[in-house]
Design an enzyme around this catalytic site. Sequence first.
Site, PDB file in Angstrom:
ATOM      1  N   SER A  40       5.725  -8.673  -3.529  1.00 35.47           N
ATOM      2  CA  SER A  40       6.196  -7.358  -3.653  1.00 35.47           C
ATOM      3  C   SER A  40       7.334  -7.128  -2.645  1.00 35.47           C
ATOM      4  O   SER A  40       8.120  -7.767  -2.776  1.00 35.47           O
ATOM      5  CB  SER A  40       5.085  -6.497  -3.290  1.00 35.47           C
ATOM      6  OG  SER A  40       5.188  -5.157  -3.878  1.00 35.47           O
ATOM      7  N   ASP A 153       2.722  -6.551 -10.070  1.00 31.31           N
ATOM      8  CA  ASP A 153       2.453  -6.532  -8.411  1.00 31.31           C
ATOM      9  C   ASP A 153       1.730  -7.980  -7.808  1.00 31.31           C
ATOM     10  O   ASP A 153       0.579  -8.136  -8.436  1.00 31.31           O
ATOM     11  CB  ASP A 153       2.165  -5.414  -7.795  1.00 31.31           C
ATOM     12  CG  ASP A 153       2.563  -5.290  -6.520  1.00 31.31           C
ATOM     13  OD1 ASP A 153       2.572  -6.454  -5.768  1.00 31.31           O
ATOM     14  OD2 ASP A 153       3.081  -4.356  -5.916  1.00 31.31           O
TER      15      ASP A 153
END
Length: 265
Positions: A40, A153
């Site tokens: 991320s 993610d």
Amino acid sequence: MGTRLGLALGGGFARGIAHAGVLRVFERHGIPLHCITGVSAGSIVAAAYASGTPADDIARIGCSMRFRDVARWSICRMGFMGSDRMKQFLSGVLQRHCFEEMRTPLGVLATDLCTGEPVSFRDRGDVFLPIRASCSYPGLFQPVAAAGRLLVDGAMSVEIPSVLARELGATHVIAVSVPPPPCIRPPADVVQVVRRCFQIMQRHTEAVWREASDLIITPDLKSVEWNGFDAGPELVKAGEAAALAALPVIRSWFANPVDDPALVA
């Protein structure tokens, strides 16, 4: 076999700016990195540093960054926002754009939305798509399609990519965790609901990355929220303070730091 230090950076949206403070201390004190990994927001910082962008520049860019720099409203059934703007942003931050060109070996982690398994990117290929995938927060960002997979993610499967740093050859792994502030009141919108679910899920899976880490750095980010980009300078300073406190332990891993000019402050 000598000490090969791996740095694994966790996610956290704006709170990930604290990673720049950690890197700034490592750079100033000559702490050599064998490899760097990220998920991320951590993947953006990791890629920038691996490409050769100085920590001071990463900190400056992070402090001036805003959410609109990497996202645009593009509502569809799969998410509220598209991350196509991120490529332009990354082009201005990264000095190199392929894994094989990086000055420091880089690893980026995303999550296969169908299997739930982590998907690692390293060694070869373009870095833009893996970073976009690793940053595709479910519900907010649309998933990214790659090689027949739908990716989201990286923190969905692995909060901090310490294991990936081991796979890249690190003998000692430092994990940098930038967790959100405690949940004091019930979530008030869909983003807060998803984020809270993330926190609950990660609490049950954190044993994996903790076990693969030799040291965990957790900057004191107080109550800065996930979108607190205006708190950039404060976040960088918190990262610096946490890294400075960890220096004695890191130096102890090197057999003779005094004999190694790279490790003399």
